[in-house]
Design an enzyme around this catalytic site. Structure first.
Site, mmCIF file in Angstrom:
data_model
loop_
_atom_site.group_PDB
_atom_site.id
_atom_site.type_symbol
_atom_site.label_atom_id
_atom_site.label_comp_id
_atom_site.label_asym_id
_atom_site.label_seq_id
_atom_site.Cartn_x
_atom_site.Cartn_y
_atom_site.Cartn_z
ATOM 1 N N GLU A 49 31.774 -17.565 15.519
ATOM 2 C CA GLU A 49 32.666 -16.912 16.484
ATOM 3 C C GLU A 49 33.498 -15.817 15.832
ATOM 4 O OE1 GLU A 49 35.592 -17.792 20.226
ATOM 5 O OE2 GLU A 49 34.619 -19.469 19.210
ATOM 6 N N THR A 50 33.914 -16.034 14.609
ATOM 7 C CA THR A 50 34.676 -15.008 13.901
ATOM 8 C C THR A 50 33.851 -13.732 13.755
ATOM 9 O OG1 THR A 50 35.977 -16.657 12.704
ATOM 10 C CG2 THR A 50 35.842 -14.449 11.723
#
Length: 124
Positions: A49-50
């Site tokens: 997700e980062t």
């Protein structure tokens, strides 16, 4: 602080390359393991997700938009790892004015695929 998020810093994520078409980052396995000694699936999701979020935010900036917000993430585990580091590569599947979708591939130090994720973000 790495400038991306407190959580990314806490997990030891380091961004190696960041552009709308490709984001690359690494994360250590040590400190991010579950009780069986394997890389925690949640840690894999945080890395994915980062990276996808950074790509979406850079895309939004190029489009003259303000922010992005995650709508969905899914991740499939293919192989486990106990030590070393994990490298993630996020590349876009779709870059629109309202939606950005990235595929994120996580690999071990030998280049073996550990997980495949897909992140979809709203572009505003």
């Amino acid at each position: 602080m790495n400038g991306y998020s407190e959580l990314a810093e806490r997990m030891g994520i380091v961004i190696l390359e960041a552009a709308p078409l490709r984001v690359v980052g690494t994360m250590p396995v040590e400190g991010n393991r579950q009780p069986y000694g394997l890389l925690h699936g949640g840690a894999s999701c945080v890395l994915a997700e980062t990276l996808g979020s950074i790509g979406a935010a850079l895309h939004a900036r190029e489009c003259g938009m303000g922010i992005t917000m995650g709508l969905e993430i899914n991740l499939t585990h293919h192989k486990s790892v106990r030590r070393g580091s994990v490298t993630g590569v996020a590349e876009p599947l779709h870059l629109g004015r309202a939606i950005a979708t990235y595929e994120i591939v996580l690999s071990d130090e030998h280049g073996d695929r550990l997980s495949t994720a897909r992140l979809t973000a709203l572009v505003r």
